[in-house]
Design a protein around this motif. Structure first.
Motif, short mmCIF file in Angstrom:
data_model
loop_
_atom_site.label_atom_id
_atom_site.label_comp_id
_atom_site.label_asym_id
_atom_site.label_seq_id
_atom_site.Cartn_x
_atom_site.Cartn_y
_atom_site.Cartn_z
N PHE A 244 0.83 -1.21 0.00
CA PHE A 244 0.00 0.00 0.00
C PHE A 244 0.86 1.26 0.00
O PHE A 244 0.57 2.22 -0.71
CB PHE A 244 -0.93 0.00 1.21
N ALA B 251 -6.11 -0.69 3.51
CA ALA B 251 -4.81 -0.80 2.85
C ALA B 251 -4.52 -2.24 2.45
O ALA B 251 -4.04 -2.52 1.34
CB ALA B 251 -3.71 -0.29 3.78
N TYR C 2 -6.50 -3.28 -0.67
CA TYR C 2 -5.92 -2.80 -1.93
C TYR C 2 -4.74 -3.65 -2.35
O TYR C 2 -4.60 -4.03 -3.52
CB TYR C 2 -5.49 -1.34 -1.78
#
Length: 556
Positions: A346, A437, A440
């Motif tokens: 991230f 985070a 992702y």
């Protein structure tokens, strides 16, 4: 901006393995833990003893290696010359938003958990630290600075650098496999890439799930501190549903809207919490103790960094619990390595437009200072009130580690009750950003080179929440602790992957020639008249639509 893709997609069989092996393996693992919790816990206990007994030195050297690489990137010419995303790239986020997001995903929830507990638990057991006369308790704060400050962030940073340069400058997918396998023989790259990605996915899912479960317990402790509600499996389930819903909403709206807003809220509430503790707490003691412990930290940084407790290796350990490092340094360094896939992934994603020097300083120095101020204020206040209450906070931490922060805040006059609410909200928002985070990063690992949609990220959040629910409501905190410890011990083989990735990145940077610089420009050139062609050997070549070559270089 998304760089032009220069990497190699996985063959269908490799993609199937990456998509379906992790959920099958995780379901099997959870089933085994729930069916035979004592047996699995015993195996993991023995593994932890083995790693602590035989490889403490390796984790110490690994942490030093990470610090050395970060120092090299800051002080070398490359640190100034190489900009993530090419020479014309601009940062996508303001410094405040950037620091807020990387801090929240890196250590927010762990820091809340340990900022009071560790200084209290180590106040009478601080090896290496030469305590100033009458300041035995300060050693616990100094070790907390060390474990959650610069070295830990350097370990995150060095992994993030590898992923960021590979993705933003060379056009690779934001995955461990494409940042690592180039160093291997060509015939081994396909299979090794699948194995590397499977390790990263497993570490991310299990790390986030167990952290989710512990966050639910800590949030419940916070609620109990000011509402009187009893912490129970039912409350844990409600908390998981609530936090999961918030994380899903944040993930759906994306980084620029969802996570950016929550992270900046984290930062504001964190400042409120620390400043209030400083102003309304024992201000003079806190300021004096921070000054003293900061000096002790800088004076003892090198001895702490190299400390392996060599006498403990004279005889084989019967239990990791016989080793101080087994409780602390090895455990925390394994934690950092195990969480590196999603934290570093991230951080790499949000850092486009910054030079390597700016990146390293921003990811190591700034967060470390924030960590030290946080621990210095809250840890010093905890020691002060612990002495004032004849060990009241020590007793609370001994019964429930997650309750230490809340018991300390209750002791602060005038605003203690308000700060309990602020701290409880922070537990929630910091974990929401960590889960966001991680989602992702996980979406990138699973779907690259395709771009994962918003609904896919929501499904990942739901899946992680489901794993946390099964672990916590069916198995309880003991099962969660077993799985988390197993995940952290898994950092041992993953550290080898990270070392290979770091060496590969060093090789890439040292071999960065004129052709590579041209490639970096073309990879980040949105001009539709410029095409990027990759030959069978993995070499990238840029041409205009009329066939004129602009530059070429190894995509590796």
């Amino acid at each position: 901006m998304i760089p032009r893709f220069t990497g190699r997609d996985l063959p269908p069989i490799g993609r199937l393995l990456i998509q379906f092996t992790p959920p099958i393996a995780i379901i099997a693992l959870i089933f085994m833990v729930l069916k035979n919790p004592d047996g699995v816990a015993g195996v993991i206990f023995d593994m932890r003893t083995y790693v602590t007994n035989d490889f403490t030195w390796l984790f110490i050297l690994y942490s030093l290696f990470a610090v050395a690489i970060c120092a090299w990137l800051v002080f070398s010419k490359l640190g100034k010359q190489v900009r993530l995303g090419g020479p014309n790239a601009k940062p996508e986020y303001s410094n405040f938003a950037w620091y807020s997001m990387l801090f929240a995903c890196g250590q927010g929830i762990g820091l809340i958990f340990w900022s009071v507990a560790q200084p209290i638990m180590l106040r009478d057991d601080s090896p290496v630290i030469r305590a100033v006369e009458g300041d035995v308790a300060g050693g616990g704060i100094v070790w907390a600075y060390f474990h959650w400050g610069f070295t830990a962030w350097a370990m995150y940073c060095v992994v993030a650098v590898c992923l960021a340069y590979s993705h933003h400058n060379l056009g690779k997918t934001l995955t461990f496999r494409e940042a690592t396998v180039d160093i291997l023989p060509r015939w081994a790259q396909g299979g090794a890439g699948v194995v590397v990605e499977l390790l990263a996915i497993m570490a991310t899912v299990l790390g986030l799930s167990t952290s989710f479960a512990f966050a639910a317990m800590q949030f419940s402790s916070g609620l109990s501190s000011f509402t009187g509600a009893t912490s129970s499996p039912t409350l844990w389930l409600l908390v998981i549903v609530g936090l999961g819903t918030a994380a899903a909403i944040s993930a759906f709206f994306g980084i620029s809207k969802g996570m950016k807003l929550v992270s900046e809220t984290n930062s504001i509430l964190s400042v409120v919490l620390v400043l209030a503790a400083l102003v309304f707490g024992p201000t003079l003691f806190i300021v004096s103790n921070i000054t003293q412990t900061f000096g002790s930290y800088f004076m003892n940084f090198i001895p702490m960094s190299f400390w392996t407790d060599a006498p403990s290796t004279a005889q084989p350990l019967e239990s990791w619990q016989q080793s101080w490092n087994g409780w602390w340094t090895v455990f925390i360094w394994c934690w950092v390595i195990a969480f590196s896939p999603f934290v570093a992934g991230f951080i790499a994603r949000i850092s486009r437009g910054r030079t390597l020097r700016e990146f390293v300083i921003g990811v190591t120095v700034i967060p470390s200072l924030i960590v030290m101020l946080w621990i210095g204020v809250l840890g010093s206040a905890a020691i002060y009130y612990d002495d004032l209450s004849a060990g009241g906070i020590s007793s609370a931490v001994g019964e429930n580690v997650s309750s230490g922060l809340f018991v300390m805040l209750e002791s602060i006059p005038f605003v203690g009750s308000l700060l309990l609410i602020v701290a409880t909200i922070l537990v929630a928002t910091y974990y929401v950003t960590s889960l966001d985070a991680g989602t992702y990063a996980l979406a990138e690992f699973v779907s690259a080179p395709k771009q994962a949609g918003a609904w896919f990220r929501v499904v990942l959040v739901i899946s992680i929440g489901a794993v946390a629910t099964v672990l916590l409501t069916l198995g309880g905190s003991g099962v969660v602790d077993t799985v988390q410890t197993g995940t952290i011990i898994g950092a041992f083989p993953f550290s080898i992957v990270i070392l290979l990735m770091i060496i590969n990145t060093i090789k890439r940077l040292l071999n960065r020639d004129r052709a590579t610089k041209e490639l970096e420009k073309v990879v980040n050139n949105p001009d539709p008249k410029v095409e990027l062609k990759i030959d069978e050997a993995g070499e990238a070549r840029a041409v205009t639509t009329d066939g004129m070559a602009l530059g070429s270089g190894g995509a590796r």
